[in-house]
Design a protein around this motif. Structure first.
Motif, mmCIF file in Angstrom:
data_model
loop_
_atom_site.group_PDB
_atom_site.id
_atom_site.type_symbol
_atom_site.label_atom_id
_atom_site.label_comp_id
_atom_site.label_asym_id
_atom_site.label_seq_id
_atom_site.Cartn_x
_atom_site.Cartn_y
_atom_site.Cartn_z
ATOM 1 N N SER A 1 0.811 -1.219 0.000
ATOM 2 C CA SER A 1 0.000 0.000 0.000
ATOM 3 C C SER A 1 0.845 1.270 0.000
ATOM 4 O O SER A 1 0.444 2.285 -0.575
ATOM 5 N N GLY A 2 2.016 1.241 0.640
ATOM 6 C CA GLY A 2 2.870 2.421 0.689
ATOM 7 C C GLY A 2 4.128 2.294 -0.154
ATOM 8 O O GLY A 2 5.102 3.016 0.073
ATOM 9 N N VAL A 3 4.093 1.380 -1.128
ATOM 10 C CA VAL A 3 5.284 1.093 -1.946
ATOM 11 C C VAL A 3 5.094 1.622 -3.352
ATOM 12 O O VAL A 3 4.073 1.363 -3.998
ATOM 13 N N ASP A 4 6.075 2.369 -3.845
ATOM 14 C CA ASP A 4 6.070 2.859 -5.224
ATOM 15 C C ASP A 4 7.295 2.334 -5.959
ATOM 16 O O ASP A 4 8.344 2.092 -5.362
ATOM 17 N N GLY A 5 7.163 2.189 -7.265
ATOM 18 C CA GLY A 5 8.304 1.825 -8.087
ATOM 19 C C GLY A 5 8.493 0.323 -8.221
ATOM 20 O O GLY A 5 7.715 -0.488 -7.718
ATOM 21 N N LYS A 6 9.570 -0.027 -8.934
ATOM 22 C CA LYS A 6 9.893 -1.424 -9.221
ATOM 23 C C LYS A 6 11.243 -1.779 -8.595
ATOM 24 O O LYS A 6 12.095 -0.907 -8.407
ATOM 25 N N PHE A 7 11.419 -3.079 -8.340
ATOM 26 C CA PHE A 7 12.590 -3.538 -7.601
ATOM 27 C C PHE A 7 13.235 -4.744 -8.289
ATOM 28 O O PHE A 7 12.552 -5.549 -8.923
#
Length: 262
Positions: free
Chosen positions: A143-149
């Motif tokens: 829910s509070g994560v943006d972007g790719k890893f």
């Protein structure tokens, strides 16, 4: 003669109904007993963590807050899957053992947990170990994560039980795995990897859930054997018999798989 008389058919239906009813009753009893035991266990672990507030892992001392999971499965070995320069997400960071051991290789690392105490615990262990490339924040799954890893670390709770309290999510959950596979595709780089720590006997489940979302299981590896001291500590915490393993999953390279991941 080849047809059962009505009485026999009725007897079979009654027997089947009783068996089903008995099965449902046993499931309810088991669910209640498991829930009751875990209420006791969470309180027991909190007391133990107050008595034993730290653990040394591969020469690194980690503090463990009272309502946070203590790393007892040689979780540090997740760093073997971290490549130099990776952007890493530690999803459910707990005390921060994954962050502490992966950060020296990572270009940047985001550690998240639903439990505010775990967020503070991870931040403290990163501070104690002099890590400055780790960002820690509270987040319910993605829910509070943006972007790719490039690498996502996931250590799901091993037991299915429904507890709403945020400090009772590290050992029990009914939604972690479904939510993980439903959303992980949005946060994996094209050549990213998902590393899950889970018991060995759930290989079929992990492989199936991954395939449904366009992820291929590429490696299953038993976690390192515990030292005698760690084994004794695990017994004290009633954490034994799981045969934990690392499951490495990677995106399939087909258009259909990409659609599944999306």
């Amino acid at each position: 003669r080849g047809i059962n008389p009505p009485a026999k058919i009725l007897n079979r239906l009654v027997f089947k109904s009783l068996a089903t009813s008995k099965g449902i009753s046993m499931m309810i009893i088991w669910s209640f007993a498991k829930h009751a035991f875990m209420i006791f266990w969470y309180r027991y672990v909190k007391v133990l963590n107050l008595i034993l507030p730290s653990i040394v892992v591969q020469g690194k001392r980690l503090v463990v807050f009272p309502d946070v999971y203590k790393p007892l499965e040689n979780e540090y070995a997740c760093a073997d899957y971290c490549r130099q320069g990776d952007r890493v997400l530690d999803l459910g960071c707990g005390s921060g053992v994954g962050a502490v051991f992966c950060a020296p290789k990572a270009s940047e690392l985001l550690a998240v947990d639903i439990n505010p105490s775990a967020v503070k615990n991870t931040a403290e262990n990163c501070r104690l170990n002099g890590l400055n490339n780790v960002r820690v924040k509270q987040s319910d799954m993605f829910s509070g994560v943006d972007g790719k890893f490039d690498l996502i670390l996931a250590n799901p709770p091993y037991l299915e039980a429904d507890f709403q309290d945020k400090d009772k999510q590290f050992a029990t959950s009914v939604r972690y795995l479904p939510m993980l596979f439903a959303q992980v595709g949005e946060h994996l780089a094209d050549d990213g990897r998902l590393l899950i720590q889970y018991p060995m006997w759930f290989r079929g489940l992990i492989e199936r859930l991954g395939a449904e979302r366009g992820l291929k299981l590429t490696e299953v590896r038993r976690m390192p054997l515990k030292s005698p001291g760690l084994l004794l500590l695990s017994l004290l915490y009633m954490q034994f018999g799981f045969r934990s393993a690392f499951y490495l999953l990677e995106p399939m390279r087909t258009p259909q798989a990409r659609r599944l991941a999306a």
